[in-house]
Design an enzyme around this catalytic site. Structure first.
Site, short mmCIF file in Angstrom:
data_model
loop_
_atom_site.label_atom_id
_atom_site.label_comp_id
_atom_site.label_asym_id
_atom_site.label_seq_id
_atom_site.Cartn_x
_atom_site.Cartn_y
_atom_site.Cartn_z
N HIS A 110 0.99 -1.28 0.09
CA HIS A 110 0.21 0.13 0.01
C HIS A 110 0.98 1.14 0.10
O HIS A 110 1.79 1.27 0.81
CB HIS A 110 -0.80 -0.13 1.39
CG HIS A 110 -1.33 1.32 1.79
ND1 HIS A 110 -2.04 2.17 0.75
CD2 HIS A 110 -1.27 1.73 2.74
CE1 HIS A 110 -2.70 3.27 1.55
NE2 HIS A 110 -2.03 2.83 2.74
N TYR B 255 -6.09 8.99 0.47
CA TYR B 255 -6.18 9.58 1.68
C TYR B 255 -5.13 10.72 2.14
O TYR B 255 -4.01 10.54 1.48
CB TYR B 255 -6.55 8.80 3.11
CG TYR B 255 -5.48 7.96 3.59
CD1 TYR B 255 -4.26 8.26 4.23
CD2 TYR B 255 -5.44 6.66 2.82
CE1 TYR B 255 -3.41 7.44 4.33
CE2 TYR B 255 -4.35 5.60 3.45
CZ TYR B 255 -3.35 6.27 4.35
OH TYR B 255 -2.46 5.12 4.39
N ASP C 243 -29.40 -18.96 16.90
CA ASP C 243 -30.77 -19.65 17.13
C ASP C 243 -30.72 -21.01 16.24
O ASP C 243 -30.29 -20.66 15.11
CB ASP C 243 -31.97 -18.89 16.95
CG ASP C 243 -32.02 -18.24 15.38
OD1 ASP C 243 -31.00 -18.26 14.70
OD2 ASP C 243 -33.24 -17.85 15.01
C1 LIG Z 1 1.57 2.28 4.55
C2 LIG Z 1 0.45 2.18 5.64
C3 LIG Z 1 -0.19 2.87 6.07
C4 LIG Z 1 -1.23 2.63 7.02
N1 LIG Z 1 -2.22 3.47 7.39
C5 LIG Z 1 -2.98 3.04 8.38
C6 LIG Z 1 -3.85 4.17 8.96
O1 LIG Z 1 -3.87 5.46 8.58
N2 LIG Z 1 -4.72 3.87 9.63
C7 LIG Z 1 -4.73 2.41 10.21
O2 LIG Z 1 -5.87 2.17 10.95
N3 LIG Z 1 -4.03 1.57 9.76
C8 LIG Z 1 -3.30 1.91 8.92
N4 LIG Z 1 -2.45 0.97 8.24
C9 LIG Z 1 -2.48 -0.47 8.88
C10 LIG Z 1 -1.87 -0.68 10.33
O3 LIG Z 1 -0.72 -0.11 10.05
C11 LIG Z 1 -1.88 -2.33 10.32
O4 LIG Z 1 -2.93 -2.97 10.11
C12 LIG Z 1 -1.24 -2.35 11.84
O5 LIG Z 1 -0.32 -1.70 12.27
C13 LIG Z 1 -1.13 -4.03 12.30
O6 LIG Z 1 -0.66 -3.94 13.55
P1 LIG Z 1 -0.01 -5.35 14.05
O7 LIG Z 1 0.27 -5.14 15.45
O8 LIG Z 1 -1.20 -6.23 13.98
O9 LIG Z 1 1.16 -5.75 13.10
P2 LIG Z 1 2.69 -5.30 13.40
O10 LIG Z 1 2.71 -3.71 13.51
O11 LIG Z 1 3.23 -5.66 11.95
O12 LIG Z 1 3.35 -6.11 14.33
C14 LIG Z 1 3.41 -7.51 14.10
C15 LIG Z 1 4.71 -7.61 15.29
O13 LIG Z 1 4.94 -8.87 15.06
C16 LIG Z 1 6.51 -9.25 15.06
N5 LIG Z 1 6.72 -10.46 14.53
C17 LIG Z 1 6.23 -11.14 13.42
N6 LIG Z 1 6.72 -12.43 13.46
C18 LIG Z 1 7.09 -12.67 14.42
C19 LIG Z 1 7.99 -13.84 15.13
N7 LIG Z 1 8.22 -14.74 14.44
N8 LIG Z 1 8.52 -13.65 16.23
C20 LIG Z 1 8.66 -12.59 16.85
N9 LIG Z 1 7.94 -11.26 16.65
C21 LIG Z 1 7.22 -11.19 15.20
C22 LIG Z 1 6.70 -8.17 14.00
O14 LIG Z 1 8.16 -7.73 14.26
C23 LIG Z 1 6.06 -6.93 14.35
O15 LIG Z 1 6.59 -5.85 15.29
C24 LIG Z 1 -1.38 1.29 7.40
C25 LIG Z 1 -0.57 0.29 7.10
C26 LIG Z 1 0.41 0.48 6.22
C27 LIG Z 1 1.43 -0.58 5.56
#
Ligand SMILES: Cc1cc2nc3c(=O)[nH]c(=O)nc-3n(C[C@H](O)[C@H](O)[C@H](O)COP(=O)(O)OP(=O)(O)OC[C@H]3O[C@@H](n4cnc5c(N)ncnc54)[C@H](O)[C@@H]3O)c2cc1C
Length: 820
Positions: A226, A257, A546
């Site tokens: 994205h 946006y 239900d």
């Molecule tokens: C460019 C962009 C713009 C966005 N803009 C918005 C916005 O404006 N508003 C909004 O609501 N959302 C937005 N989003 C979406 C949002 O950022 C994500 O949906 C959200 O941050 C996901 O959070 P999370 O904690 O699930 O994942 P993440 O933040 O990715 O955290 C997952 C974590 O798991 C860790 N991890 C993964 N695998 C392992 C493993 N095997 N062992 C240990 N650690 C591991 C990773 O290091 C990471 O820190 C945007 C996303 C992007 C990419």
């Protein structure tokens, strides 16, 4: 460093994992370890680069509630660098009449949630956001409570708060495996050693699929790129020293946006080709570039940049300064994935969650773990909601990409997915196609909404001076007046409905009766042939589902039941709880069902059966094993449309023969094929509820008008103790029937209900009632407004439609049609 065991291990310290750790420790579960492969709080996951726009308007109550809680919670969190939420307001603009209408609809969703958002004129839009070109903006939706979540600050505050309550944070630690013994999680393996745990929650964002695969769990999730772009300084913002002066802005018509970034603009774009990624290749947490970022592809931003310069003319003197293709997760139905693995106890996921919904999801998962139930009804996010075919890699990839494409589209509530179709076809499909069926899609099944072949019947009704009114433009999409002819054919003669798409579950075993009796609100211990409409409740006495439970013949020492259920969640619930000597399985794909309903239903079926279909032979709410022509059927005498008749079940291989037998014999009785549009109209005339829209996990049986389905005299069942505490007469909210005589007042569901200009509730289901000649809308309202005769209004786009609370059911309250 060696690590010691915890009750809960949270994998991932993004905004979701951080919220969960905070909520768990707040509830006294301090024995929590948060593991992240990256540094905390700048882990390198999606959260690290999210610009943090929080728009609360969402198509489902769940999504809006999750977002509202996030605003509320982050609004109260302070970081040393500043607040975690900046309440600058949110503005969505329209540059086409369709989009403007959609903004009114979205304002309605917010109103139904008690959030006051306003529709603005173009000039008012510019007054809020001075960079907009008033010449192309037709109007806007302004929600003053929207704003920017400072996601990394929120991670920092929430993880530190969790740590202060006893949680352990393990940055720079990758989980490489999940340890399972006897179907239960016992810990995780990490790059720093094994870490025992009773519960593991996967909050791994785009890596969720990879982590879930460690326990053999398929997550229907795809990471997609994205684009997020930063401009050079914008002249009109010169000298802006505050991060945000203007509201966050959405231009959904062009999939874009915007937000201020001091004297620049930040632009997010979904206006490009879907770019899915296999994250197995992107796990370099130690590298220079964040593992959730891919190189910017400037060609994909050429069109969006032009559109941005058209909407915000000041950008014509600026340039694209920086850009990333950031990664985050999409799912097959656009919803998050929350719940416990059906196969590995103690392995939970909280995946595909936006920053917008993060705190809400954190709270819900913590409540589910600690209390077993959540404040927000999470059934739309439940991990177990998917059908088998919806978990296949090809399906997931196609649907997730399509959901990326449609993320900002105006979608009609009845609009089916276009592809992949057709997927599941009932044995009647060929005959339905010959009758020019207009198909929508339900759980992958092709299901006729009406039949073109009934056009002549409609013409005949209208020629006879009978009214089949047309609703307004929006309500008449995916609708045809032919449904009126089909509804009348059902009330006056007999019609065949394809009920195959409804979930059917068989429960069989030595203690099947005892098992079900402990779960359901009705008495299902009656004789073979008994059919019981009852509820599955949660421990708080709220409605999980239900169901109709039919007792069927079984081998000696065993009991066998067929359950008419609402979907996979019911199947997963029963399977998870079934004892070793009870087998619970899905018989939907191998069977089919025709609903044969109408005053001539008995004459028709009796003309092709040697079995006794008389009132004595098969009473209302009884079932028999019989033959229709040569086809063995289970015939259940019940009807969702309020007419005499049977649900006739047989195996899929004999389905076409069953259809043909009834169709041929039915000529003499004036049989019609009828579709879902007629069905919904007839069901609402009769006041029958539909789980998921009319009642959900938010409601108790008394509020929903389903107290008749609860046998408090029965031995204990889940939810009974909670219901015993309730006074059935003293409910605070009620599901009521609203009516209007105006065909143009037909609504679709989810609209706000107003009393004297104040939003007091929301619509659940709606249709035109062809028999009663009324627009019908079921709605939740405060009990004080539930008296018949109360005048209310429904907010529909930019209008307020007068409705009146009406005594239900509207049709045949004495039940003479059903019991005859
Ligand atoms: C460019 C962009 C713009 C966005 N803009 C918005 C916005 O404006 N508003 C909004 O609501 N959302 C937005 N989003 C979406 C949002 O950022 C994500 O949906 C959200 O941050 C996901 O959070 P999370 O904690 O699930 O994942 P993440 O933040 O990715 O955290 C997952 C974590 O798991 C860790 N991890 C993964 N695998 C392992 C493993 N095997 N062992 C240990 N650690 C591991 C990773 O290091 C990471 O820190 C945007 C996303 C992007 C990419």
């Amino acid at each position: 460093m060696s690590v010691s065991g915890s009750k809960v291990v949270v994998i991932g310290a993004g905004v979701v994992g951080a919220a969960l750790a905070d909520e768990l420790t707040e509830r006294g579960w301090s024995d929590v370890t948060v593991v992240d492969a990256g540094p905390i709080p700048h882990t390198g996951g999606s959260t690290t680069h999210a610009p943090g726009l929080v728009f609360q308007a969402g198509p489902s109550r769940m999504m809006t509630e999750l977002a509202t809680y996030t605003v509320q919670k982050l609004g109260g969190l302070e970081h040393e660098e500043g607040p975690c939420f900046l309440p600058v307001g949110g503005l969505e603009v329209a540059t086409s009449p369709d989009r403007l209408a959609e903004l009114h609809r979205r304002a309605g969703w917010l109103a139904a949630h008690g959030i006051e958002a306003r529709i603005l004129t173009p000039q008012e839009c510019v007054a809020h956001h001075d960079l907009l070109d008033p010449a192309i903006v037709l109007g806007g939706l302004f929600n003053p409570t929207d704003g920017i979540a400072k996601a990394v600050r929120a991670v920092d505050v929430q993880t530190r708060r969790a740590a202060s309550r006893g949680a352990t944070l393990l940055p720079g630690t990758e989980v490489t495996g999940v340890l399972v013994e006897d179907g239960r999680v016992v810990g995780v393996s990490t790059t720093r050693g094994d870490l025992p745990a009773e519960i593991v929650v996967c909050c791994a964002g785009i890596w969720g699929r990879k982590v879930a695969a460690m326990v053999g769990l398929d997550l229907p999730l795809t990471p997609l790129e994205h684009q997020l772009v930063g401009t050079t300084p914008v002249a009109a913002q010169e000298g802006q020293s505050v991060e945000l002066r203007r509201p966050i802005l959405r231009h959904q018509g062009e999939d874009l946006y915007y937000r201020d970034d001091f004297d620049r603009q930040m632009i997010g774009s979904y206006a490009h080709r879907p770019m899915p990624l296999d994250v197995a290749q992107f796990d370099d947490w130690g590298g220079e570039v964040m593992p959730s970022v891919r190189p910017f592809t400037p060609d994909d931003f050429e069109g969006p940049w032009k559109q941005s310069q058209a909407l915000l003319p000041s950008l014509r003197d600026a340039e694209v300064d920086s850009g990333i293709n950031g990664l985050f997760s999409f799912t097959t139905d656009g919803g998050p994935l929350v719940g416990e693995s059906p196969d590995v106890r103690g392995f939970w996921v909280a995946e595909a969650v936006w920053v917008t919904h993060s705190a809400g999801v954190g709270r819900a998962v913590a409540e589910l773990l600690v209390d077993g139930a959540s404040t927000t009804d999470m059934h739309d996010a439940a991990l177990a909601r998917f059908e088998r075919h919806q978990l296949g890699p090809a399906y997931v990839l196609e649907r997730d990409q399509q959901n990326f494409v449609e993320v900002y589209d105006v979608l009609h509530p009845l609009q089916p997915m276009e592809s992949p179709r057709p997927l599941r076809r009932s044995p009647f499909h060929q005959r339905q196609s010959e009758l020019d069926g207009f198909f929508l899609e339900a759980s992958g099944w092709e299901r006729p909404q009406w039949y073109g072949a009934n056009q002549a019947a409609l013409a005949a009704y209208e020629a006879a001076g009978r009214a089949v009114p047309r609703p307004g433009e929006w309500a008449s999409r995916y609708w045809s007046p032919i449904a009126g002819a089909e509804a009348m054919a059902t009330r006056e003669r007999v019609a065949m409905y394809d009920m195959t798409a409804l979930k059917r579950i068989e429960v069989v075993g030595r203690s099947a009766t005892a098992f079900l009796q402990g779960l359901v609100s009705g008495n299902v211990g009656g004789s073979v042939g008994s059919v019981t409409y009852c509820l599955l409740l949660d421990p708080r006495g709220r409605i999980r589902s239900d169901i109709t439970v039919t007792r069927l013949p079984a081998a000696p020492g065993r009991q066998r039941y067929q359950i008419g259920a609402n979907g996979n969640l019911d199947l997963a619930y029963l399977q998870a709880l079934a004892p070793a000597d009870v087998f619970v399985h899905d018989i939907t794909p191998g069977t089919c069902c025709i609903g044969l309903w109408g005053p001539a239903a008995r004459d028709l079926v009796q003309s092709v059966s040697g079995d006794d279909f008389s009132n004595e032979g098969v009473k209302y709410f009884r079932a028999i094993e019989a033959h229709v022509g040569m086809v063995p059927v289970t015939a259940m005498r019940l009807s969702y449309v309020g007419e005499l008749g049977w649900e006739l079940y047989t195996s899929a291989d004999l389905g076409m023969k069953l259809w043909d037998t009834l169709w041929l014999a039915g000529r003499e009785h004036g049989v019609s094929a009828a579709g879902r549009a007629a069905f919904t109209s007839l069901r609402l005339e009769k006041g029958y509820r539909s789980f998921g829209s009319d009642m959900t996990w938010d409601h108790n049986p008394y509020e929903a008008g389903l107290g008749f389905a609860v046998r408090m005299s029965k031995d204990d069942f889940v939810g009974r103790a909670a219901l015993a505490e309730l006074d059935p007469a003293a409910v605070s909210q009620k599901l009521v029937c609203l009516t209007s005589t105006d065909p143009l007042a037909v609504v679709m569901g989810k609209e706000p209900v107003f009393a004297d200009g104040t939003a007091v509730g929301h619509v659940t289901s709606a249709a035109w009632g062809f028999t009663v000649q009324l627009a019908i809308a079921y709605a939740w309202v405060p009990a004080a407004l539930a008296e018949p005769g109360t005048e209310l209004s429904i907010g529909y786009f930019d209008r307020q439609l007068p409705y009146v609370v009406t005594q239900e059911p509207l049709f045949d309250p004495a039940m003479t049609r059903l019991r005859g």
